[in-house]
Motif scaffolding. Structure first.
Motif, short mmCIF file in Angstrom:
data_model
loop_
_atom_site.label_atom_id
_atom_site.label_comp_id
_atom_site.label_asym_id
_atom_site.label_seq_id
_atom_site.Cartn_x
_atom_site.Cartn_y
_atom_site.Cartn_z
N ASP A 68 50.60 -26.42 -35.40
CA ASP A 68 49.83 -26.08 -36.40
C ASP A 68 49.72 -27.86 -36.03
OD1 ASP A 68 48.94 -23.76 -35.85
OD2 ASP A 68 49.97 -23.17 -37.41
N LYS A 71 48.33 -30.16 -34.60
CA LYS A 71 46.15 -29.97 -34.09
C LYS A 71 45.49 -30.27 -34.69
CE LYS A 71 47.61 -26.02 -32.56
NZ LYS A 71 46.94 -24.35 -31.42
N THR A 72 46.24 -30.67 -35.97
CA THR A 72 45.63 -30.37 -37.37
C THR A 72 45.65 -31.57 -38.35
OG1 THR A 72 47.01 -29.27 -38.79
CG2 THR A 72 44.98 -27.89 -37.88
N ASP A 73 44.71 -32.23 -39.00
CA ASP A 73 44.82 -33.26 -39.93
C ASP A 73 45.19 -32.97 -41.26
OD1 ASP A 73 42.77 -35.85 -40.60
OD2 ASP A 73 42.92 -34.81 -42.08
N THR A 76 43.24 -29.92 -43.36
CA THR A 76 43.24 -28.27 -42.80
C THR A 76 44.55 -27.78 -43.09
OG1 THR A 76 41.57 -29.16 -41.12
CG2 THR A 76 43.29 -26.90 -40.22
N GLN A 77 45.68 -28.58 -43.35
CA GLN A 77 47.16 -28.44 -43.07
C GLN A 77 46.81 -28.07 -44.69
OE1 GLN A 77 49.63 -31.73 -42.44
NE2 GLN A 77 49.36 -31.62 -40.66
N LYS A 139 40.53 -31.97 -35.21
CA LYS A 139 41.26 -32.27 -35.97
C LYS A 139 40.21 -32.38 -37.24
CE LYS A 139 45.23 -34.21 -35.88
NZ LYS A 139 46.39 -35.28 -35.12
N MET A 144 36.56 -27.14 -39.97
CA MET A 144 38.05 -27.06 -39.38
C MET A 144 39.00 -25.70 -39.89
SD MET A 144 39.21 -26.36 -36.51
CE MET A 144 38.42 -26.84 -35.16
N MET A 148 40.58 -22.99 -39.12
CA MET A 148 42.11 -22.11 -39.10
C MET A 148 42.48 -21.40 -40.10
SD MET A 148 42.78 -23.72 -36.31
CE MET A 148 44.37 -24.07 -36.70
#
Length: 417
Positions: A68, A71-73, A76-77, A139, A144, A148
Motif C-alpha cells: 500500500d 502504490k500510494t502518495d 492517501t496514506q 498516486k 484516489m 482506497m
C-alpha cells in the motif's frame, strides 16, 4: 414531501501535527501546543519560509503494509490511517451491511503533490527519458484517497472526492450530510487529507508571500488576530469522520458524538486568492448554515474560526461574525486552532470539525495561542479565547472554512439529546 433523515457522527480519526490519534490531538489542542518547527522533509534553506507543521514520529509502516505504501502518495496514506481510526472508533461491522448503503466522500485540495514533483524531477534529470512509474497517475489523482478507503472497507456506495481549496473538507462533510438526509446512504466516511509540505508547494506559497517568515521562532509564527501576524503556517495530515443515519446508529447502539445540524456554501465572486474585505460571502454562508440547521446565532456557543493568521483574511472573517452575531455576543466564544495545527489546506475543515465536535463532548473551547498583541481593528465585544482553553457549556459549534477562488464552507454541529 420527503422527510429528511438526521446525520450523526459515530467515529473519529485524526493524524495531525500535534497528535497521531484523536486523544493526543485533543489533549495537545487544549494544552495549547504548537506543531510548528523547521522543515525536515527537504532542505528548506533556499526558501523564504523554512518551517511548517509536520507530522511527528510518523512511520507509515506502523499502519500500512509495504504494498500500500509503494502504490500510494502520502495524502492517501494519511487518509487510510485516519479512516481506519474512525471506523474502529465507530464499532461498525461493514460485513453485516449492504455494501451499497455505505460510501466515502473525501476531500483533498492538492492530491498527490509529492508524487508529481518526484516524477517530474526523474523525467528532467534523466534527460527527458519517459520512464514514469506505472503508479504515477493513480498516486497523483485526488480521488484516489476515497477510492482506497472504499477498497479497504468494501464500501460500494457513493464515492468521490471534493476540491474547493481550503473549504474542501467542509464541502465533503456537507455533501455526506445531504446524501444521508436524502436516504441515499446509511454510512459515509468523510473528511480530508493533505500532504503539501513539498518543495514546489512551499515554494509556490512563498512566491505568493502568503506564509509567515518567522524562521527564528516557528512555534509562535501562527498568530491569528495578532498585530504582528505575517501569514499562515503550512500543515499536513488527515481527519476522518463516520457520518451515520441517526436511526441506524441508534438501532446498533452506537456511541454518538454529535449531530451534523446544518451546512452551507457560498462564493465571494471577488478575487482569486483574497477574501471579500467585508466578509459578505462568509456572512451569508454562516447565516444559511444556521438556517439549514434551524438554529439562530444565539444558539451558537463556540465558533472555530478559519483564521489563518493573514493580515486581511482574519479581519474580514471577524467583520462577518460581528455582523451576524451582533456587537457583544456574550454566549459566543471564538478560537483559531490553526495557531497550533497550522493550516492543513484541504484537510483543515476535517481537523477543525473534530475540534468542534470534541468541544461539544468535553464542554471546552480550545485556545488561540501566540496572540499576544490583539489587532486593535478587531471588532469590540467579540470573545476570542486566547492563551488558555475555556471551560463552558457547548451545545452548538460552528466551523468556518474559506478557500482560494472565493469558496466559503460552513458546518454546524450540535449535541444529541
Amino acid at each position: 414531501m420527503q422527510t429528511l433523515k438526521r446525520a450523526v457522527i459515530t467515529g473519529l480519526g485524526a493524524l495531525t501535527p500535534i497528535g497521531n490519534n484523536v486523544t493526543d490531538f485533543w489533549n495537545n489542542l487544549v494544552a495549547g501546543k504548537s506543531g510548528a518547527a523547521r522543515i525536515t522533509k527537504f532542505n528548506p534553506d533556499p526558501f523564504r519560509t523554512q518551517f511548517a507543521c509536520e507530522l511527528k514520529e510518523y512511520d507509515p509502516a506502523k499502519f500500512l503494509d509495504r504494498n500500500d505504501i509503494r502504490k500510494t502518495d502520502p495524502f492517501t496514506q494519511y487518509a487510510l490511517i485516519a479512516a481506519q481510526q474512525a471506523v474502529t472508533d465507530s464499532g461498525l461491522d461493514f460485513s453485516k451491511m449492504d455494501p451499497f448503503d455505505s460510501g466515502v466522500i473525501w476531500g483533498s485540495g492538492q492530491g498527490g503533490m509529492l508524487t508529481f514533483e518526484e516524477q517530474v524531477k526523474e523525467y528532467t534529470l534523466g534527460n527527458f527519458v519517459p520512464r514514469f512509474n506505472p503508479f504515477f497517475v493513480p498516486k497523483l489523482i485526488a480521488n484516489m484517497a476515497s477510492g482506497m478507503i472504499s477498497i479497504r472497507f468494501g464500501l460500494m456506495g457513493i464515492n468521490y472526492t471534493t476540491v474547493s481549496a481550503c473549504s474542501t473538507s467542509n464541502t465533503a462533510i456537507m455533501d455526506a450530510l445531504n446524501y444521508i438526509r436524502l436516504g441515499k446512504a446509511k454510512v459515509i466516511i468523510t473528511g480530508g487529507s493533505e500532504a503539501p509540505i513539498t518543495e514546489a508547494s512551499v515554494g509556490g506559497f512563498c512566491a505568493m508571500k502568503a506564509m509567515s517568515t518567522r524562521n527564528d521562532d516557528p512555534a509562535t509564527a501562527s498568530r491569528p488576530f495578532d498585530t504582528e501576524r505575517d501569514g499562515f503556517v503550512m500543515g499536513e495530515g488527515a481527519a476522518a469522520l463516520v457520518l451515520e443515519e441517526y436511526e441506524h446508529a441508534v438501532a446498533r447502539g452506537a456511541h454518538i458524538y454529535a449531530e451534523v445540524a446544518g451546512a452551507a456554501m457560498t462564493a465571494d465572486a471577488y478575487h482569486m486568492t483574497a477574501t471579500h474585505p467585508e466578509g459578505l460571502g462568509a456572512l451569508q454562508a454562516m447565516k444559511r448554515a444556521l438556517e439549514d440547521a434551524e438554529l439562530t446565532p444565539r444558539d451558537v456557543d463556540y465558533l472555530n474560526a478559519h483564521a489563518t493568521s493573514t493580515p486581511v483574511g482574519d479581519l474580514s472573517e471577524l467583520a462577518a461574525i460581528r455582523t451576524l452575531f451582533g456587537e457583544a455576543p456574550e454566549h459566543l466564544h471564538i478560537s483559531a486552532t490553526k495557531s497550533m495545527t497550522g493550516h492543513l489546506l484541504g484537510a483543515a475543515g476535517a481537523i477543525e470539525a473534530i475540534a468542534s465536535i470534541l468541544s461539544i463532548n468535553n464542554d471546552i473551547v480550545p485556545p488561540t495561542i501566540n496572540t499576544s498583541n490583539p489587532d486593535p481593528a478587531i471588532p469590540a465585544g467579540l470573545q476570542i479565547v486566547m492563551g488558555n482553553a475555556v471551560q463552558k457549556k457547548v451545545s452548538v459549534a460552528m466551523s468556518n472554512t474559506f478557500g482560494f477562488g472565493g469558496h466559503n464552507g460552513i458546518v454546524v454541529f450540535r449535541e444529541v439529546k
